[in-house]
Design an enzyme around this catalytic site. Structure first.
Site, PDB file in Angstrom:
ATOM      1  N   GLU A 136      -1.377   1.377 -15.768  1.00 42.02           N
ATOM      2  CA  GLU A 136      -2.710   1.283 -16.373  1.00 42.02           C
ATOM      3  C   GLU A 136      -3.784   0.997 -15.348  1.00 42.02           C
ATOM      4  OE1 GLU A 136      -1.693  -0.610 -20.662  1.00 42.02           O
ATOM      5  OE2 GLU A 136      -3.303  -1.554 -19.490  1.00 42.02           O
TER       6      GLU A 136
ATOM      7  N   CYS B 204       0.810  -1.220   0.000  1.00 47.49           N
ATOM      8  CA  CYS B 204       0.000   0.000   0.000  1.00 47.49           C
ATOM      9  C   CYS B 204       0.843   1.268   0.000  1.00 47.49           C
ATOM     10  CB  CYS B 204      -0.951   0.007   1.183  1.00 47.49           C
ATOM     11  SG  CYS B 204      -0.196  -0.575   2.687  1.00 47.49           S
TER      12      CYS B 204
END
Lengths: 130, 585, 595
Positions: free
Chosen positions: B370, B303
């Protein structure tokens, strides 16, 4: 395990000391010492050295040792050369260019005459001799 | 501790200190403030600037207080006319190399050099200016290097090399042409920089700072066609108050929500919801790997985007160990443009998602790959730091301290105690274990306070038994501490030995996100500890403390995602990693 | 056939002015008259360095030393000494202590230079370990390994009073003792061969001429403090010295004088060479250690000192080349012998690189306490080209200038400091009336600004500011206020710089300001350069009444800015003139004026 023992070093020193004093040991009794520190080399000591070697060969002199040493301190008079031979005083010459080198071989070594305008002297005590 | 005590005098006052104390620390103990510039408590004394000089009786020299250890019988003089005159001249010399444009500088009123100039009553510049005109480097998404303002204190270099072990910047050149830049004078974006922003957090002046993107936010807020939503990270709520004079660690969550509403945001969400969601996804991932043997162990958290960048550059052979789960902010971002868009009937193209982060690397994360466009639009449009938000609040004339407490909006604003502790080092691990325990054993942990993983120690370890097996975990923070841990993992894998740990949490910043590169200036361990206390307070006063018990999360899965690691989850909430070169030039 | 005798007449300037040329001619004629011209050669030599007793005549091979010889004495010397073999006692040098007539070798006073550090330079072949061994090389190491305890070595150093020769003058025994007493390992021995002072090359010559003395000394230190590894950090600009050191290390290893179990003593010691990369600041000990560690060459705060926390935070003895060269002699001759030489607080000798406007430039090694006058005039032969002495600069960029009124100061650490200079590493630059003190200060400060590492603000910024002020002064653009600011900056640099480079960088400025304030004020108030050096403040012009139009200056002008017809007065184009001074020096008619 040690490469050389204490006794071996002491013996080696004695041998080398005697060799330095008795120059006749190797049949070479004349010594030309050229100062080869950076100041000397910058002033052309390498060329002076070659000139000595060439002239000695030309004169067929085989009993002369040509050696190098460090800075003698006379940086203003480089290249400096010390000549030691039996029967003559030990002399230090300054500003010895290749031409003077030839002169030294012919006049000093062969002719046993000092070269007047290049002589320096040693105004410094050798503390090792005492 | 059996440290020897030493008798000294400071300005004639006798007292004793422990051996190893520096003159600077000793003076602080008797409330004598010696001025400093290059010194920072996070780092060993660099002893460069020459401002902290003091006299020691019996010596003709002056010594640097920051680096001189006290000796028995030392009598220190911290201030006399000669010392002050020398310090003042040094400051004037430094100022002669520094552009005189405080009024246009982002550190106006918050600058250590400015404070020194004010304290010493500098009224004129006796020397000619001699400023190194070196162009600004704004090549990265997150940080700006402004060498003209650099005072060569060396903090950023020491932080990047020694604390963070990234080695993106170094001293180049010598003497007056000394400058701080990446090796070979490449741009920061071409260097190993992981955008953690710790350099900017330690810079005493305006020589390194975050890219200010508040204008983008203002523009969107004023655009009637944009539906602006915002999410706020856990670490922000214990530090935002500092910009308004509150103690570090003060929980200002509900005032922050109110401020954001007044700024014009229509949807107030909380990254902690994303944190709870991350735990569901990552916890399930852990179960797959640990219980069912699918995938590699140890599982490593992902994270922290600076950490992701670090591993992709320095340890890309370990990429298979990464959790594929996105970060909490990224998850909230993706959901805001799909789940929330559906629920509110607004096209994702018209939703403008802003995240408030303690972090400069988040600016990089939102365009990293992406998968950050998984909703079909850019999932998060802008990420701004705590510092930027505080400037926005001030320039909007909002009187922060007198705001009423308000709530966030459901469902993306509902969170548990497990979500909020993401802001602390060890928090992700603790939250994950609370849920993993349930997923593996079907039972709730009796005591959810797993204190072994808490605290400011660089590397922490813990063990917990689940269904008859021992789970070994490690928590590392401050990037420089991770090398040891990873090398042991590499070694174990190479030699086929038993793994030292099954689950590893990594945070790039010291203290975890509460010590992030975008937080208010001046963080020291003292302040980090206070912010950590605030985070754990938020956890203990939460009604629900485990992510899997969050009703909004349960609803999300029921209505939208199906179950953790479902196809939809993978589409929206998971990402891929790729090896990256250290230098691109 | 060699001559029976050689007569050497000292041809130094002092002796020449007292008639050595005449003495020489008289000898020639007297020898001719005595009929022994063929047996004796008379020559003129360089300066013996004993000028107050000149003219000097030396007779070889018996090494008789005649002083204060008059031209008329030639007859007696020829008749008595050369013909009859009897020395002329009244002319022989009498030693002050013994009043006995002495030979050249015994004349300690005559020998103003006493070569301890340079004992083997110019005598042995530095590339032959056997010659070093023959001159008692490695005998001191033997003694330390087999006959002395570490405490005894420290004691010998303490008695000797040897102080660090790198410039700081810290007692060597104390430094070694700190490291010996610290309970930590491994320990290291480092030789600082990063000689960076402009004009200083004592260490270079020592390493080129006698590299083994350093190796032996470092091994001795290793045994004394408990270290088994040594580093020689030498600047890359000394390729010959590096080459000779590499040969020496190889030869020492071959004979087992470096490496494992040296001479069967059980003591291991080996040495590695590390090269500097062109930074003067790496001669500062903490920056040097940082450089060996692979870090940027930037100094570190002291305390802690390298003796306790040095290389890789381990106890390290770091000494200068010259300090090391003294160690074997002190061990062999004893500390008491060494302490007999020099002054009360500064024992032993110091090597100086005597350069500048001096006749006999070179390396001189003199006992501490020798005066500047003796070095400059007796050994150095005085100022060249008959110019007037202005000042002598000692200590390189960290030092200051000493004026004529202090030439009789005996040289030692404390005295030089009192005069506002320092001993430094041994650079000694002699300046004459054509040298401008502002220009000298500017030169040194330009050096330190270039070489500043940049870590600390006082040096990095202060140095540049000081240099800018000096530049303004040299261009006639400064004010009195600027002089006050220079003093303020100098004080801050001295007190707040992190290392010796910054702390001493203002010294040349402050020293010249003190002793030559008038010269500075001439630049500031009158916008003139009395020495005629600062280009912006001088103009060269041709006096038409003196110029005969020979055109020599025009031919020599490097920018062709002098024009004129043959035999007509020439003219210098001021807009093109680069103030090189060539026309001024070649004009035989004094027609070029410098204002």
């Amino acid at each position: 395990m040690a490469k050389m023992t204490l006794e071996e070093l002491k013996k080696l020193r004695e041998t080398k000391k005697r060799e330095l004093e008795k120059r006749e040991v190797t049949g070479k009794d004349i010594e030309i010492t050229v100062g080869m520190a950076t100041c000397g080399i910058a002033a052309g000591a390498k060329q002076t050295l070659s000139a000595f070697l060439n002239e000695l060969e030309a004169q067929n002199l085989s009993n002369v040792v040509v050696r190098q040493t460090g800075c003698m301190g006379y940086c203003y008079a480089e290249p400096t050369v010390e000549i030691r031979m039996p029967g003559m005083p030990d002399i230090i010459y300054g500003k010895v260019d290749p031409e003077t080198a030839v002169k030294i071989v012919r006049k000093h070594i062969l002719g046993k005459v000092l070269i007047n305008d290049h002589i320096l002297d040693k105004p410094a005590a050798d503390i090792m001799k005492k | 501790m059996n440290a020897k005590t030493i008798n000294i005098k400071v300005n004639g006052m006798p007292f004793f200190v422990h051996e190893g104390t520096t003159v600077l620390e000793a003076a602080k103990l008797v409330n004598v403030k010696i001025p400093t510039l290059c010194y920072h408590p996070d780092l060993p004394a660099w002893a460069a600037c020459g401002i902290c000089v003091v006299k020691v009786e019996g010596s003709p020299k002056m010594f640097r207080a920051c680096s001189t250890p006290v000796e028995d019988g030392m009598s220190i003089i911290t201030h006399d006319p000669e010392i002050v005159e020398v310090r003042r001249t040094v400051i004037e010399l430094i100022l002669s190399t520094h552009p005189n444009d405080c009024l246009q500088c982002l550190r106006n009123q918050n600058c250590e050099l400015q404070r020194l100039a004010a304290e010493f009553g500098i009224r004129e510049m006796p020397f000619e200016y001699n400023i190194n005109r070196i162009p600004v480097d704004d090549s990265t998404t997150s940080l700006i290097l402004n060498p003209e303002k650099c005072v060569k204190c060396g903090r950023c270099v020491k932080v990047c090399q020694e604390m963070q072990n990234v080695w993106a910047i170094e001293f180049l050149g010598r003497g007056e042409s000394t400058r701080i830049a990446p090796a070979g004078d490449v741009l920061l974006a071409e260097s190993p920089c992981i955008k953690c922003g710790q350099c900017s957090a330690h810079c005493p002046v305006g020589a390194i700072y975050e890219k200010d993107e508040t204008q983008k936010v203002w523009k969107a807020l004023q655009d009637p066609s944009k539906h602006c939503v915002v999410q706020i990270a856990p670490a922000v709520r214990v530090a935002l108050g500092e910009a308004f004079g509150l103690e570090p660690g003060t929980l200002v969550t509900n005032k922050a929500y109110a401020a954001l509403r007044r700024l014009g945001f229509k949807g107030i969400f909380d990254t902690n919801f994303g944190a709870d969601l991350t735990i569901m996804e990552e916890g399930s991932e852990f179960v797959e790997r640990f219980v069912h043997g699918k995938g590699e162990l140890p599982l490593i958290t992902s994270c922290c985007p600076a950490w992701v960048d670090y591993l992709e550059k320095y340890y890309h052979d370990l990429i298979p160990l990464f959790s594929t789960a996105k970060s909490p902010q990224a998850m909230v971002g993706a959901l805001s443009k799909t789940y929330y868009a559906d629920k509110s009937g607004i096209d994702c193209k018209n939703i403008f998602m802003v995240s408030i982060m303690p972090c400069t690397a988040k600016k990089y994360e939102i365009v990293r790959s992406e998968s950050m466009y998984s909703s079909g639009c850019q999932d998060i449009d802008v990420s701004i730091t705590t510092r930027e938000l505080s400037r926005m609040i001030k320039s909007a004339g909002i009187d922060f301290l007198s705001l009423p407490d308000e709530d966030a909006d459901a469902p993306l604003g509902i969170y548990t105690g497990a979500g909020t502790i993401f802001g602390a080092t060890g928090g992700v691990m603790e939250a994950a274990l609370r849920t993993a325990y349930f997923l593996v054993t079907g039972q709730e942990l009796k005591n959810v306070d797993l204190t072994d993983v808490r605290g400011i120690e660089g590397i922490k370890e813990a063990r917990i038994r689940m269904a008859g097996k021992e789970v070994r975990v490690a928590v590392a923070h401050q990037m420089g501490n991770i090398e040891k841990v990873l090398d042991l993992v590499r070694e174990a894998k190479a030699k086929g030995k038993e793994l030292p740990w099954h689950f590893i949490e990594v945070m790039a910043c010291r203290g975890g996100c509460i010590g992030g590169g975008g937080q208010p200036y001046g963080a020291t361990d003292e302040i980090r500890k206070k912010r950590l206390q605030g985070i754990y307070k938020d956890d203990t006063q939460s009604k629900i403390r485990c992510s899997h018990q969050n009703p909004a999360i349960k609803q999300l899965y029921a209505e939208f995602l199906g179950k953790p690691l479902s196809h939809k989850s993978h589409e929206l909430l998971h990402t891929k990693y790729t090896p990256r070169p250290l230098y691109t030039r | 056939m060699a001559f029976k005798n050689y007569v050497l007449v000292c041809g130094g300037t002092a002796c020449q002015s007292s008639k050595s040329e005449e003495i020489y001619k008289n000898f020639i004629s007297e020898l001719e008259a005595a009929g022994i011209k063929e047996d004796v050669q008379v020559v003129i030599t360089g300066c013996f360095g004993f000028c107050e007793k000149g003219p000097i005549v030396k007779v070889l091979p018996d090494e008789s030393f005649y002083v204060e010889v008059k031209p008329t004495d030639a007859k007696e010397i020829v008749a008595e000494h050369l013909v009859k073999g009897r020395q002329v006692k009244r002319l022989l040098y009498q030693g002050e202590e013994t009043k006995k007539h002495a030979k050249v070798e015994d004349i300690a006073f005559y020998q103003k230079q006493f070569r301890i550090v340079l004992r083997n330079c110019g005598v042995i072949n530095p590339e032959d370990i056997y010659e070093y061994i023959a001159r008692d090389g490695y005998a001191a190491l033997e003694k330390v390994l087999f006959e002395m305890t570490p405490d005894q070595v420290i004691q010998e150093l303490k008695v000797s009073g040897l102080r660090g020769r790198g410039g700081a003058g810290f007692p060597t025994w104390l430094k070694w003792n700190f490291t010996k007493e610290v309970n930590d390992s491994p320990k290291y021995i480092v030789c600082n061969a990063d000689e960076g002072d402009p004009g200083a090359y004592m260490d270079r010559s020592t390493l080129e001429g006698d590299p083994h003395s350093i190796l032996e000394a470092m091994a001795i230190a290793g045994k004394t403090v408990g270290a088994n590894k040594g580093y020689i950090y030498i600047r890359a600009e000394y390729p010959l010295a590096i080459h000779r050191l590499e040969i020496a290390i190889k030869q020492a290893r071959e004979l087992g004088l470096l490496g494992k179990d040296i001479l069967g003593s059980g003591f291991d010691f080996d040495i590695e060479i590390r090269l500097g990369a062109g930074a003067f600041v790496c001669g500062e000990e903490t920056a040097l250690l940082a450089s060996i560690e692979g870090e940027r060459g930037m100094p570190r705060p002291r305390p802690p000192f390298p003796a306790v926390k040095g290389l890789w935070q381990k106890p390290t003895v770091i000494n200068n080349v010259e300090t090391w060269a003294n160690i074997p002699v002190i061990i062999l001759r004893g500390g008491a012998w060494f302490a007999n030489i020099g002054t009360e607080k500064s024992k032993g000798t110091k090597v100086f690189a005597l350069t500048g406007k001096i006749r006999n430039s070179g390396l001189v090694e003199v006992p501490m306490g020798t005066t500047l006058r003796e070095i400059i005039y007796d050994i150095g032969g005085g100022i060249i080209n008959g110019k007037k002495f202005k000042a002598v600069q000692t200590g390189g960029p960290s030092g200051g200038v000493i004026t004529a009124e202090y030439l009789d100061t005996p040289i030692d650490y404390e005295n030089l400091q009192k005069l506002g200079s320092i001993m430094g590493s041994g650079g000694m630059i002699v300046m004459d009336e054509d040298d401008c003190m502002v220009d000298i200060a500017k030169f040194y400060l330009g050096f330190t600004v270039d070489e500043s590492c940049g870590k600390c603000a006082p040096c990095r910024v202060g140095g540049r500011q000081l240099l800018n002020y000096l530049d303004k002064i040299s261009k006639g653009k400064a004010t009195r206020d600027d002089l006050a600011k220079m003093k303020q900056i100098g004080a801050a640099m001295k007190r707040a710089s992190l290392c010796g480079l910054g702390q001493t960088a203002p010294n040349p400025v402050l020293s010249t300001l003190t002793y030559f304030e008038k010269e500075y004020l001439a630049h500031v108030d009158d916008r003139t350069c009395p020495a005629g050096k600062c280009k912006d403040l001088i103009t060269y012009s041709i006096l038409p009444e003196k110029c005969i139009g020979c055109g020599l200056c025009a031919r020599r002008c490097p920018v062709n800015c002098i024009t004129g017809e043959k035999r007509q007065p020439h003219v210098i184009d001021q807009s093109a003139c680069i103030k090189c001074g060539e026309c001024y020096s070649v004009c035989k008619f004094g027609a070029v004026m410098r204002k």
